[in-house]
Design an enzyme around this catalytic site. Structure first.
Site, short mmCIF file in Angstrom:
data_model
loop_
_atom_site.label_atom_id
_atom_site.label_comp_id
_atom_site.label_asym_id
_atom_site.label_seq_id
_atom_site.Cartn_x
_atom_site.Cartn_y
_atom_site.Cartn_z
N TYR A 268 0.84 -1.20 0.00
CA TYR A 268 0.00 0.00 0.00
C TYR A 268 0.88 1.25 0.00
O TYR A 268 2.06 1.20 0.33
CB TYR A 268 -0.99 0.00 1.18
CG TYR A 268 -0.38 0.29 2.52
CD1 TYR A 268 -0.34 1.59 3.03
CD2 TYR A 268 0.16 -0.72 3.31
CE1 TYR A 268 0.21 1.87 4.26
CE2 TYR A 268 0.71 -0.46 4.54
CZ TYR A 268 0.73 0.84 5.02
OH TYR A 268 1.28 1.11 6.24
N CYS A 269 0.26 2.35 -0.39
CA CYS A 269 0.91 3.66 -0.37
C CYS A 269 -0.15 4.67 0.07
O CYS A 269 -1.07 4.31 0.80
CB CYS A 269 1.51 3.99 -1.74
SG CYS A 269 0.29 4.10 -3.07
N ARG A 270 -0.08 5.88 -0.39
CA ARG A 270 -1.08 6.88 0.00
C ARG A 270 -2.35 6.74 -0.81
O ARG A 270 -3.44 6.74 -0.27
CB ARG A 270 -0.52 8.30 -0.16
CG ARG A 270 -1.50 9.38 0.32
CD ARG A 270 -0.96 10.79 0.13
NE ARG A 270 -0.51 11.07 -1.21
CZ ARG A 270 -1.29 11.38 -2.25
NH1 ARG A 270 -2.59 11.43 -2.10
NH2 ARG A 270 -0.78 11.63 -3.43
#
Length: 126
Positions: free
Chosen positions: A88-90
């Site tokens: 995941y990231c932003r």
């Protein structure tokens, strides 16, 4: 001649868009509930946050390992190929890029959180 150049230009734009935004082999895009379920039901899954350290320190999913996308190429050896990966990231863009890199590196069990941590409704640790 001008028509051929225009056609080539269009083909290049389509190719770029497809390679940037098209499907990634071995990648499953999971919504928030599916991602949480995978975390709970696959005990040896490796949760990786590909955001930069300052973003990670501002709040992360519990148990996440921070391997920023900018360092992934140098740190790919830290990631076991046989494990289920949860990225995941932003917003979901960097994790999809990371998944593409991992897929090219021979990883096959890759999942990423659609919408990134912005879509996460679970607990966050700081």
């Amino acid at each position: 001649m001008e028509t051929a150049i225009n056609l080539l230009f269009i083909v290049l734009i389509v190719w770029f868009a497809y390679t940037r935004f098209g499907p990634t082999k071995g990648l499953r895009t999971l919504k928030d509930a599916e991602f949480r379920s995978k975390l709970e039901t696959v005990p040896d899954a490796l949760l990786i946050d590909v955001r930069e350290p300052a973003e990670f320190n501002s709040g992360a999913i519990p148990g996440a390992l921070n391997i920023p996308l900018s360092q992934l190429g140098q740190r790919i050896g830290e990631i076991p190929k046989e494990r289920e990966l949860l990225l995941y990231c932003r917003s979901g863009m960097r994790s999809k890029t990371a998944a593409r890199m991992l897929s090219r590196g021979g990883y096959r069990h890759i999942n990423h959180l659609q919408g990134g941590i912005s879509a996460w409704s679970g607990r966050i640790v700081r």
